[in-house]
Motif scaffolding. Structure first.
Motif, PDB file in Angstrom:
ATOM      1  N   LEU A 172       0.752  -1.414   0.002  1.00  0.00           N
ATOM      2  CA  LEU A 172       0.066  -0.037   0.128  1.00  0.00           C
ATOM      3  C   LEU A 172       0.704   1.360  -0.014  1.00  0.00           C
ATOM      4  CD1 LEU A 172      -2.975  -0.700   2.576  1.00  0.00           C
ATOM      5  CD2 LEU A 172      -3.237  -0.380  -0.035  1.00  0.00           C
ATOM      6  N   ARG A 173       2.120   1.165   0.415  1.00  0.00           N
ATOM      7  CA  ARG A 173       2.854   2.393   0.342  1.00  0.00           C
ATOM      8  C   ARG A 173       3.038   3.336  -0.697  1.00  0.00           C
ATOM      9  NH1 ARG A 173       6.881   6.375  -0.191  1.00  0.00           N
ATOM     10  NH2 ARG A 173       7.740   6.806   1.844  1.00  0.00           N
ATOM     11  N   PRO A 174       3.315   2.661  -1.921  1.00  0.00           N
ATOM     12  CA  PRO A 174       3.235   3.491  -3.078  1.00  0.00           C
ATOM     13  C   PRO A 174       1.829   4.206  -3.526  1.00  0.00           C
ATOM     14  CG  PRO A 174       3.808   1.460  -3.714  1.00  0.00           C
ATOM     15  CD  PRO A 174       3.880   1.414  -2.057  1.00  0.00           C
ATOM     16  N   VAL A 175       0.968   3.165  -3.253  1.00  0.00           N
ATOM     17  CA  VAL A 175      -0.459   3.702  -3.413  1.00  0.00           C
ATOM     18  C   VAL A 175      -0.976   4.754  -2.475  1.00  0.00           C
ATOM     19  CG1 VAL A 175      -3.026   2.878  -3.250  1.00  0.00           C
ATOM     20  CG2 VAL A 175      -1.153   1.584  -3.914  1.00  0.00           C
ATOM     21  N   VAL A 176      -0.531   4.521  -1.368  1.00  0.00           N
ATOM     22  CA  VAL A 176      -0.818   5.826  -0.411  1.00  0.00           C
ATOM     23  C   VAL A 176      -0.299   7.386  -0.901  1.00  0.00           C
ATOM     24  CG1 VAL A 176      -0.717   6.621   2.000  1.00  0.00           C
ATOM     25  CG2 VAL A 176      -1.477   4.347   1.540  1.00  0.00           C
ATOM     26  N   ALA A 177       1.113   7.033  -1.243  1.00  0.00           N
ATOM     27  CA  ALA A 177       2.021   8.089  -1.528  1.00  0.00           C
ATOM     28  C   ALA A 177       1.434   8.927  -2.887  1.00  0.00           C
ATOM     29  CB  ALA A 177       3.373   7.627  -1.851  1.00  0.00           C
ATOM     30  N   GLU A 178       0.918   8.134  -3.904  1.00  0.00           N
ATOM     31  CA  GLU A 178       0.190   8.697  -4.981  1.00  0.00           C
ATOM     32  C   GLU A 178      -1.010   9.340  -4.621  1.00  0.00           C
ATOM     33  OE1 GLU A 178      -0.121   9.776  -9.022  1.00  0.00           O
ATOM     34  OE2 GLU A 178       1.546   9.148  -7.802  1.00  0.00           O
ATOM     35  N   PHE A 197       5.974   2.942  11.079  1.00  0.00           N
ATOM     36  CA  PHE A 197       6.295   4.368  10.998  1.00  0.00           C
ATOM     37  C   PHE A 197       7.407   4.762  10.098  1.00  0.00           C
ATOM     38  CE2 PHE A 197       8.818   7.767  12.713  1.00  0.00           C
ATOM     39  CZ  PHE A 197       7.799   8.853  12.784  1.00  0.00           C
ATOM     40  N   GLU A 198       8.542   3.890  10.241  1.00  0.00           N
ATOM     41  CA  GLU A 198       9.528   4.020   9.270  1.00  0.00           C
ATOM     42  C   GLU A 198       9.471   3.889   7.957  1.00  0.00           C
ATOM     43  OE1 GLU A 198      12.593   5.334  10.103  1.00  0.00           O
ATOM     44  OE2 GLU A 198      12.382   5.211  12.392  1.00  0.00           O
ATOM     45  N   LEU A 199       8.617   3.100   7.414  1.00  0.00           N
ATOM     46  CA  LEU A 199       8.172   2.811   6.237  1.00  0.00           C
ATOM     47  C   LEU A 199       7.367   3.959   5.661  1.00  0.00           C
ATOM     48  CD1 LEU A 199       7.904   0.609   3.833  1.00  0.00           C
ATOM     49  CD2 LEU A 199       5.655  -0.089   4.553  1.00  0.00           C
ATOM     50  N   TYR A 200       6.429   4.418   6.377  1.00  0.00           N
ATOM     51  CA  TYR A 200       5.703   5.512   5.658  1.00  0.00           C
ATOM     52  C   TYR A 200       6.066   6.815   6.094  1.00  0.00           C
ATOM     53  CZ  TYR A 200       2.275   2.415   4.361  1.00  0.00           C
ATOM     54  OH  TYR A 200       1.326   1.526   3.665  1.00  0.00           O
ATOM     55  N   ARG A 201       7.465   6.952   6.872  1.00  0.00           N
ATOM     56  CA  ARG A 201       8.000   8.169   7.054  1.00  0.00           C
ATOM     57  C   ARG A 201       8.093   9.049   5.862  1.00  0.00           C
ATOM     58  NH1 ARG A 201      11.965  10.323  10.989  1.00  0.00           N
ATOM     59  NH2 ARG A 201      11.999   8.384  12.215  1.00  0.00           N
ATOM     60  N   GLY A 202       8.041  10.319   5.958  1.00  0.00           N
ATOM     61  CA  GLY A 202       8.320  11.356   4.849  1.00  0.00           C
ATOM     62  C   GLY A 202       6.908  11.410   4.125  1.00  0.00           C
ATOM     63  N   LEU A 203       5.892  10.531   4.198  1.00  0.00           N
ATOM     64  CA  LEU A 203       4.680  11.075   3.590  1.00  0.00           C
ATOM     65  C   LEU A 203       3.685  11.887   4.300  1.00  0.00           C
ATOM     66  CD1 LEU A 203       3.467   7.457   2.132  1.00  0.00           C
ATOM     67  CD2 LEU A 203       4.767   9.245   0.895  1.00  0.00           C
ATOM     68  N   GLN A 282      -1.709  -1.662  -8.255  1.00  0.00           N
ATOM     69  CA  GLN A 282      -1.415  -0.374  -7.644  1.00  0.00           C
ATOM     70  C   GLN A 282      -2.079   0.792  -8.164  1.00  0.00           C
ATOM     71  OE1 GLN A 282       2.719  -0.903  -7.007  1.00  0.00           O
ATOM     72  NE2 GLN A 282       2.355  -1.431  -4.680  1.00  0.00           N
ATOM     73  N   ALA A 283      -2.217   1.250  -9.620  1.00  0.00           N
ATOM     74  CA  ALA A 283      -2.456   2.160  -9.911  1.00  0.00           C
ATOM     75  C   ALA A 283      -4.000   2.194  -9.924  1.00  0.00           C
ATOM     76  CB  ALA A 283      -1.920   2.390 -11.603  1.00  0.00           C
ATOM     77  N   ALA A 284      -4.766   0.928 -10.239  1.00  0.00           N
ATOM     78  CA  ALA A 284      -6.032   0.987  -9.948  1.00  0.00           C
ATOM     79  C   ALA A 284      -6.591   1.092  -8.746  1.00  0.00           C
ATOM     80  CB  ALA A 284      -6.429  -0.462 -10.729  1.00  0.00           C
ATOM     81  N   TRP A 285      -5.777   0.929  -7.682  1.00  0.00           N
ATOM     82  CA  TRP A 285      -6.076   1.222  -6.459  1.00  0.00           C
ATOM     83  C   TRP A 285      -6.185   2.750  -6.094  1.00  0.00           C
ATOM     84  CZ3 TRP A 285      -7.189  -1.519  -1.550  1.00  0.00           C
ATOM     85  CH2 TRP A 285      -7.624  -2.801  -1.745  1.00  0.00           C
ATOM     86  N   VAL A 286      -5.099   3.466  -6.668  1.00  0.00           N
ATOM     87  CA  VAL A 286      -5.022   4.834  -6.569  1.00  0.00           C
ATOM     88  C   VAL A 286      -6.128   5.447  -6.984  1.00  0.00           C
ATOM     89  CG1 VAL A 286      -3.972   6.892  -7.446  1.00  0.00           C
ATOM     90  CG2 VAL A 286      -2.653   4.925  -6.522  1.00  0.00           C
ATOM     91  N   GLU A 287      -6.631   4.963  -8.351  1.00  0.00           N
ATOM     92  CA  GLU A 287      -7.864   5.637  -8.973  1.00  0.00           C
ATOM     93  C   GLU A 287      -9.326   5.360  -7.976  1.00  0.00           C
ATOM     94  OE1 GLU A 287      -7.550   7.976 -11.062  1.00  0.00           O
ATOM     95  OE2 GLU A 287      -5.505   7.326 -11.377  1.00  0.00           O
ATOM     96  N   ALA A 288      -9.312   4.246  -7.692  1.00  0.00           N
ATOM     97  CA  ALA A 288     -10.503   3.873  -7.079  1.00  0.00           C
ATOM     98  C   ALA A 288     -10.571   4.586  -5.830  1.00  0.00           C
ATOM     99  CB  ALA A 288     -10.444   2.453  -6.654  1.00  0.00           C
ATOM    100  N   ILE A 289      -9.517   4.888  -5.125  1.00  0.00           N
ATOM    101  CA  ILE A 289      -9.592   5.549  -3.671  1.00  0.00           C
ATOM    102  C   ILE A 289      -9.886   7.148  -3.957  1.00  0.00           C
ATOM    103  CG2 ILE A 289      -8.022   6.647  -1.915  1.00  0.00           C
ATOM    104  CD1 ILE A 289      -6.501   4.003  -2.052  1.00  0.00           C
ATOM    105  N   LEU A 290      -9.159   7.543  -5.028  1.00  0.00           N
ATOM    106  CA  LEU A 290      -9.592   9.035  -5.282  1.00  0.00           C
ATOM    107  C   LEU A 290     -10.956   9.157  -5.698  1.00  0.00           C
ATOM    108  CD1 LEU A 290      -6.241   9.958  -7.440  1.00  0.00           C
ATOM    109  CD2 LEU A 290      -6.731  10.683  -4.968  1.00  0.00           C
TER     110      LEU A 290
END
Length: 327
Positions: A172-178, A197-203, A282-290
């Motif tokens: 999910l990390r790149p999905v959430v970032a986008e 926390f370390e994985l998602y740090r910076g977002l 992942q790209a499909a999940w980005v569009e679905a969430i948005l």
């Protein structure tokens, strides 16, 4: 003939990161004056020519690279300002604070006190106590300005267990970032420990909640303000036995879910009726969430249908339980 107004000097605002000191005190002051503004984090050091006739404002700290730059071109500046809303210049004031915090103050404040004094800045402070204490600096009081909350956020959440869903957390990390990059009103909530926390740090706008026992989780889930629940299930044997409870959790807290196909949740969710069933791309999940964060009417419609589905499931369970008990 009217004379053209004299352009205002550019303000270089030096801050460690976005912070309440800047938002409550400095930005409202600069906005009232109509100054052009360049916000710089500590590592953002311009060429000396950029500071010609500029105002430099340090918020709480003086990073060494900026001290060298300002020291080399102090004569070019229109003004130099240091603002503090804690007593960061006095080593005794932080007695009893954690050593890591005191080390930070030593590096970015205490050691710069003599340098600051020599540069003859304007000292802006946040309380009458600091005005009085730093009277020899001719400290000036800056009052805080109430600030509005940002536009209402749309909270996306994933509450998968870190014991059983590490693969999904990473996926999910790149999905959430986008999503966060494309929707400034989106925020993300995830349950985990230090590794998450370390994985998602910076977002931006990510909240990592420490793992909770079931009774505490019930109270946590009852807190309002969630909009999109995520239930990715990657192709691993453990996920074949997952139940429908994530659909129930997502719906009862007022959110609409995005679900992987093939799982138990997808078996009770019709795509675009009670939620979204989306292939594990992942790209499909980005569009679905948005589509859910950016279309409130669409999301509310799906949630109403999902609520009706949970009532239907409750009736089915009641009938099945009665039959089970009757043998």
């Amino acid at each position: 003939m009217e004379l053209a107004p004299t352009p205002k000097p550019t303000v270089f605002l030096i801050e460690e990161c976005a912070n309440p000191s800047t938002d409550f005190f400095i930005l409202p002051l600069l906005a009232a004056g109509g100054f052009p503004l360049v916000r710089c984090f500590h590592a953002d050091v311009p060429e000396p020519e950029a500071l010609t006739d500029a105002i430099v404002i340090f918020v709480r700290y003086v990073p060494p690279a900026w001290a060298r730059l300002v020291g080399a071109c102090r004569g070019r500046l229109r003004a130099l300002v240091f603002f503090m809303d804690d007593d960061v210049l006095d080593v005794a004031a932080s007695a009893g604070m954690p050593l890591s915090y005191r080390y930070k103050l030593a590096k970015l404040a205490w050691r710069q006190r003599a340098w600051l004094r020599g540069q003859q800045p304007q000292l802006w402070v946040s309380t009458p106590y600091l005005v009085e204490k730093y009277a020899t600096w001719r400290a000036q009081l800056v009052l805080p300005t109430p600030i509005a909350f940002p536009e209402p956020i749309r909270r996306i959440f994933y509450h998968g267990s870190i014991a059983t869903h590490q693969a999904e957390i990473r996926w999910l990390r790149p999905v959430v970032a986008e999503v966060l990059a494309r929707d400034p009103q989106a925020a993300f909530e995830i349950i985990g420990k230090k590794d998450v926390f370390e994985l998602y740090r910076g977002l931006p706008r990510v909240t990592v909640v420490h793992t909770l026992k079931w009774p505490a989780y019930q109270g946590f889930l009852a807190q309002p303000g969630r909009h999109v629940g995520l239930n990715p299930l990657l192709d691993v044997p453990f996920n074949l036995a997952r139940s429908q409870t994530k659909f129930l959790d997502i719906t009862r807290c007022g959110a609409v879910g995005v679900y992987s196909p093939g799982g138990s949740c997808a078996a009770v969710v019709e795509h675009r009726r009670q939620g979204l069933v989306v292939a594990n791309e992942q790209a499909a999940w980005v569009e679905a969430i948005l589509s859910l964060t950016q279309d409130e009417a669409f999301r509310y419609g799906l949630w109403g249908n999902a609520q009706a589905k949970t009532l239907e499931m409750a009736a089915q369970a009641q009938q099945a339980n009665r039959q089970l008990l009757e043998g």
